[in-house]
Design a protein around this motif. Sequence first.
Motif, PDB file in Angstrom:
ATOM      1  N   ARG A   1      -9.675  -6.489   2.365  1.00  0.00           N
ATOM      2  CA  ARG A   1      -9.251  -5.752   1.010  1.00  0.00           C
ATOM      3  C   ARG A   1      -9.404  -7.050  -0.234  1.00  0.00           C
ATOM      4  O   ARG A   1      -9.208  -8.266   0.163  1.00  0.00           O
ATOM      5  CB  ARG A   1      -7.974  -5.279   0.750  1.00  0.00           C
ATOM      6  CG  ARG A   1      -7.779  -3.886   1.336  1.00  0.00           C
ATOM      7  CD  ARG A   1      -6.242  -3.495   1.475  1.00  0.00           C
ATOM      8  NE  ARG A   1      -5.976  -3.646   0.112  1.00  0.00           N
ATOM      9  CZ  ARG A   1      -5.827  -2.518  -0.667  1.00  0.00           C
ATOM     10  NH1 ARG A   1      -5.906  -1.395  -0.248  1.00  0.00           N
ATOM     11  NH2 ARG A   1      -5.098  -2.641  -1.898  1.00  0.00           N
TER      12      ARG A   1
ATOM     13  N   GLN B   1     -13.777  -3.553  -0.181  1.00  0.00           N
ATOM     14  CA  GLN B   1     -14.077  -4.308   1.083  1.00  0.00           C
ATOM     15  C   GLN B   1     -15.067  -5.374   1.109  1.00  0.00           C
ATOM     16  O   GLN B   1     -16.144  -4.984   0.711  1.00  0.00           O
ATOM     17  CB  GLN B   1     -14.417  -3.332   2.193  1.00  0.00           C
ATOM     18  CG  GLN B   1     -13.001  -2.320   2.792  1.00  0.00           C
ATOM     19  CD  GLN B   1     -12.307  -3.211   3.604  1.00  0.00           C
ATOM     20  OE1 GLN B   1     -12.520  -3.605   4.636  1.00  0.00           O
ATOM     21  NE2 GLN B   1     -11.064  -3.231   3.189  1.00  0.00           N
TER      22      GLN B   1
ATOM     23  N   ARG C   1      -3.289  -7.975  -6.990  1.00  0.00           N
ATOM     24  CA  ARG C   1      -3.885  -6.606  -7.212  1.00  0.00           C
ATOM     25  C   ARG C   1      -3.984  -6.541  -8.934  1.00  0.00           C
ATOM     26  O   ARG C   1      -5.019  -6.250  -9.218  1.00  0.00           O
ATOM     27  CB  ARG C   1      -2.837  -5.824  -7.082  1.00  0.00           C
ATOM     28  CG  ARG C   1      -3.121  -4.195  -7.091  1.00  0.00           C
ATOM     29  CD  ARG C   1      -1.993  -3.368  -6.203  1.00  0.00           C
ATOM     30  NE  ARG C   1      -1.640  -3.751  -4.789  1.00  0.00           N
ATOM     31  CZ  ARG C   1      -0.798  -4.331  -4.575  1.00  0.00           C
ATOM     32  NH1 ARG C   1       0.065  -4.454  -5.295  1.00  0.00           N
ATOM     33  NH2 ARG C   1      -0.596  -4.549  -3.306  1.00  0.00           N
TER      34      ARG C   1
ATOM     35  N   MET D   1       0.818  -1.271  -0.067  1.00  0.00           N
ATOM     36  CA  MET D   1       0.069  -0.018   0.158  1.00  0.00           C
ATOM     37  C   MET D   1       0.643   1.298  -0.133  1.00  0.00           C
ATOM     38  O   MET D   1       1.915   1.195   0.509  1.00  0.00           O
ATOM     39  CB  MET D   1      -0.968   0.124   1.468  1.00  0.00           C
ATOM     40  CG  MET D   1      -1.931  -1.257   1.238  1.00  0.00           C
ATOM     41  SD  MET D   1      -2.830  -1.285   2.731  1.00  0.00           S
ATOM     42  CE  MET D   1      -3.948   0.264   2.721  1.00  0.00           C
TER      43      MET D   1
ATOM     44  N   GLN E   1      -2.732   5.729   1.580  1.00  0.00           N
ATOM     45  CA  GLN E   1      -4.141   4.457   1.544  1.00  0.00           C
ATOM     46  C   GLN E   1      -3.722   3.807   2.887  1.00  0.00           C
ATOM     47  O   GLN E   1      -4.990   3.639   3.483  1.00  0.00           O
ATOM     48  CB  GLN E   1      -3.365   3.406   0.610  1.00  0.00           C
ATOM     49  CG  GLN E   1      -3.961   3.779  -1.018  1.00  0.00           C
ATOM     50  CD  GLN E   1      -3.266   2.620  -1.973  1.00  0.00           C
ATOM     51  OE1 GLN E   1      -2.413   2.059  -1.771  1.00  0.00           O
ATOM     52  NE2 GLN E   1      -4.112   2.404  -2.809  1.00  0.00           N
TER      53      GLN E   1
ATOM     54  N   SER F   1      -8.930  -2.532  -3.524  1.00  0.00           N
ATOM     55  CA  SER F   1      -9.086  -1.820  -1.999  1.00  0.00           C
ATOM     56  C   SER F   1     -10.628  -2.315  -1.638  1.00  0.00           C
ATOM     57  O   SER F   1     -10.988  -1.923  -0.652  1.00  0.00           O
ATOM     58  CB  SER F   1      -8.891  -0.619  -1.710  1.00  0.00           C
ATOM     59  OG  SER F   1      -9.503   0.265  -2.719  1.00  0.00           O
TER      60      SER F   1
END
Length: 208
Positions: free
Chosen positions: A99, A138, A117, A69, A73, A136
């Motif tokens: 995340r 949730q 990612r 991160m 962030q 990111s």
Amino acid sequence: MGRYVGPSCKQCRREGIKLFLKGTRCMTAKCEIEKRNFAPGQHGHGRHKLSDYGVQLREKQKMKRIYGMFEQQFKIAFQRAALKKGVTGENLIQILEQRLDNVVYRLLFVSSRREARQFVDHGQVYVNGRRVDVPSFQVKPGDVIEVSKKEKVQKRVKDNLELLKDRPLPEWLSLDKETLKATVVRHPGKADAGLPVEESMIVELYSK
């Protein structure tokens, strides 16, 4: 500031522990920290006594690097954790664990969070039937996570599941390996994350 694009192994060497940033390579003798377990740079061999602030900073840097991160962030995640009821440090871990990129990594669809990612960025992950391309994002208990139906993507994920079959799946997630559908069973806790980080020091750092 852009994302760090230098050698991942330097980050592990700087922290003095394996952060598992390069997936399966970290589990082999090729892991850089196995060969050079000292900080990078000209003075890496020297022993430096850290101040209390230095120790707290290193804990924060470790957690930031584990989850890949930016500083901003991470600070936003901490602020959200501080506003929630409960213990701030444990709230922070819960937020980071939930995340979407971390969940994809925990489900063993990929071998590293950096790969996770990218996987999410490329739109290969669906949550409750809708494509989500925000790393990111949730997740919450009850959410169903699955990968794209594309043959190439399905094969890649199944190959990774076979390669990482000895790595345990977290108890807060369930996975059907046939359909590649996963469900978030409950909120993750500190013990589920198993991080080599003392989160209380991060709370102390941000509380100054």
